[in-house]
Design a protein around this motif. Structure first.
Motif, PDB file in Angstrom:
ATOM      1  N   ARG A  28       0.816  -1.384  -0.123  1.00  0.00           N
ATOM      2  CA  ARG A  28       0.093  -0.061   0.058  1.00  0.00           C
ATOM      3  C   ARG A  28       0.893   1.277  -0.141  1.00  0.00           C
ATOM      4  N   ASN A  81      -7.151   4.301   3.084  1.00  0.00           N
ATOM      5  CA  ASN A  81      -8.485   3.730   2.571  1.00  0.00           C
ATOM      6  C   ASN A  81      -8.720   2.311   3.179  1.00  0.00           C
ATOM      7  N   TRP A  82      -7.301   1.702   3.219  1.00  0.00           N
ATOM      8  CA  TRP A  82      -7.351   0.270   4.019  1.00  0.00           C
ATOM      9  C   TRP A  82      -7.691   0.453   5.468  1.00  0.00           C
ATOM     10  N   SER A  85     -11.177   1.356   5.959  1.00  0.00           N
ATOM     11  CA  SER A  85     -12.182   0.276   5.577  1.00  0.00           C
ATOM     12  C   SER A  85     -12.214  -0.782   6.849  1.00  0.00           C
ATOM     13  N   GLU A 154     -19.611   4.150  -3.205  1.00  0.00           N
ATOM     14  CA  GLU A 154     -18.276   3.401  -3.946  1.00  0.00           C
ATOM     15  C   GLU A 154     -18.367   3.841  -5.279  1.00  0.00           C
ATOM     16  N   LYS A 234     -16.096  -1.582   2.403  1.00  0.00           N
ATOM     17  CA  LYS A 234     -15.065  -1.538   1.561  1.00  0.00           C
ATOM     18  C   LYS A 234     -14.681  -0.186   0.898  1.00  0.00           C
ATOM     19  N   TYR A 235     -13.508  -0.134   0.387  1.00  0.00           N
ATOM     20  CA  TYR A 235     -12.952   1.230  -0.249  1.00  0.00           C
ATOM     21  C   TYR A 235     -13.915   2.045  -1.025  1.00  0.00           C
ATOM     22  N   LYS A 238     -10.631   2.055  -5.025  1.00  0.00           N
ATOM     23  CA  LYS A 238      -9.403   1.183  -5.165  1.00  0.00           C
ATOM     24  C   LYS A 238      -8.407   1.723  -5.956  1.00  0.00           C
TER      25      LYS A 238
END
Length: 338
Positions: A28, A81-82, A85, A154, A234-235, A238
């Protein structure tokens, strides 16, 4: 049958700090550097500096837990973002677990046809307003049936058609009697589609989903509640949707997404979800602390040894050890600093 919530699997535990850095942080960080380079080419030097430095300093305690880091909180940053999330997943899981004794859950996906980059920002604004309008007097089924929700945006990008696809994932709480045949406020897929088409002013919209959340997927129209939590958390974007071999395409998409998502809430909650978040004293996953992302996160005790890793030459290296007696060891030079 009452929905019995099972917690999502915990974040993977690694055998060592080195393994976690290699498997989780390093990939990342490298993607983040590519994003930073794009900001530099776009002459956005403020974002360049922030993203370039993100995750370049990581402190671990003697229990191999992360206790300090320099996260930038940029909306596109792969590292942030990781972390965001993970925190969203933890928060939603806690809320669903708390509410499950009184409510059941449905999972809603609201989509629109893909749009060009110059239309993305105004489309997201329109979608936010349209979602709010679903709970107006014109759509009584939403107002009567949904007791609270958590909604996340998203955005995906198709590099073949160069189209952007913004859509909402929603976990909503309903009363247990919502599924009875006598419930005249039941939200069918057709009702959902027509309401969404009306508020968006677009009859070309064809893809919406509404599913029952259960412990296990038991057929069409149902969704495993664990996967619903994961999908909602989730992000927003991505890195594969904006990092390409072509610098020109990368910069075009990064510029478009940055403008469309700037100063905008990407998640929201209402009703019993909002009340539960406040009652459980959960930190805001979008703008809050990205260091503590689950119930295993911890603050370091003052008498602990702290191991500081820094990003250098495309890798994380142990640079300093901060000892309980207040001294620090420079691992690179071997010197002890008072």
């Amino acid at each position: 049958m009452k929905c019995r919530f099972k917690k999502p699997e915990k974040t993977k535990r690694y055998n060592s700090i080195t393994e976690e850095l290699r498997e989780n942080f390093k990939p990342r960080k490298k993607e983040g550097i590519k994003l930073a380079q794009s900001y530099k080419r776009l002459n956005n030097l403020r974002y360049y500096d922030r993203v370039k430095e993100c995750g370049s300093l990581l402190d671990y305690n003697s229990s191999d837990k992360l206790v300090n880091a320099n996260f930038c909180k940029n909306r596109l940053c792969p590292m942030c973002n990781w972390r965001r999330s993970m925190k969203l997943g933890f928060n939603i899981s806690k809320v669903v677990e708390y509410l499950q004794k009184d409510y059941r859950f449905i999972f809603i996906t609201l989509t629109i046809p893909s749009v060009t980059g110059d239309k993305l920002k105004e489309t997201i604004i329109k979608m936010q307003k349209a979602f709010t309008n679903l709970f107006s007097k014109n759509h009584v089924n939403f107002k009567k049936s949904i007791k609270g929700y958590f909604k996340a945006l998203e955005v995906t990008f198709n590099n073949k058609t160069t189209g952007y696809h913004p859509h909402f994932h929603v976990i909503a709480a309903v009363n247990p009697d919502y599924f009875k045949k006598s419930n005249k406020y039941y939200i069918s897929r057709d009702y959902l589609l027509k309401a969404w088409q009306k508020e968006m002013g677009d009859n070309s919209i064809k893809m919406v989903r509404i599913e029952i959340c259960r412990d296990k997927k038991t057929g069409s129209g149902t969704k495993n509640i664990r996967s619903a939590v994961v999908e909602t958390a989730k992000y927003t974007v991505k890195s594969k949707d904006y990092i390409f071999k072509s610098y020109k395409l990368t910069d075009e998409v990064v510029s478009t997404l940055t403008d469309a998502l700037a100063h905008r809430r990407l998640t929201s909650c209402a009703g019993v979800f909002r009340k539960a978040i406040k009652l459980l004293e959960l930190d805001d996953a979008e703008d809050g602390d990205l260091l503590h992302v689950d119930d295993e996160s911890t603050d370091d005790a003052p008498d602990e040894t702290i191991y500081r890793y820094i990003w250098r030459n495309d890798n994380y290296i142990l640079a300093y050890i901060f000892n309980p007696d207040g001294t620090a060891t420079d691992v690179i030079s071997g010197e002890v600093v008072p």
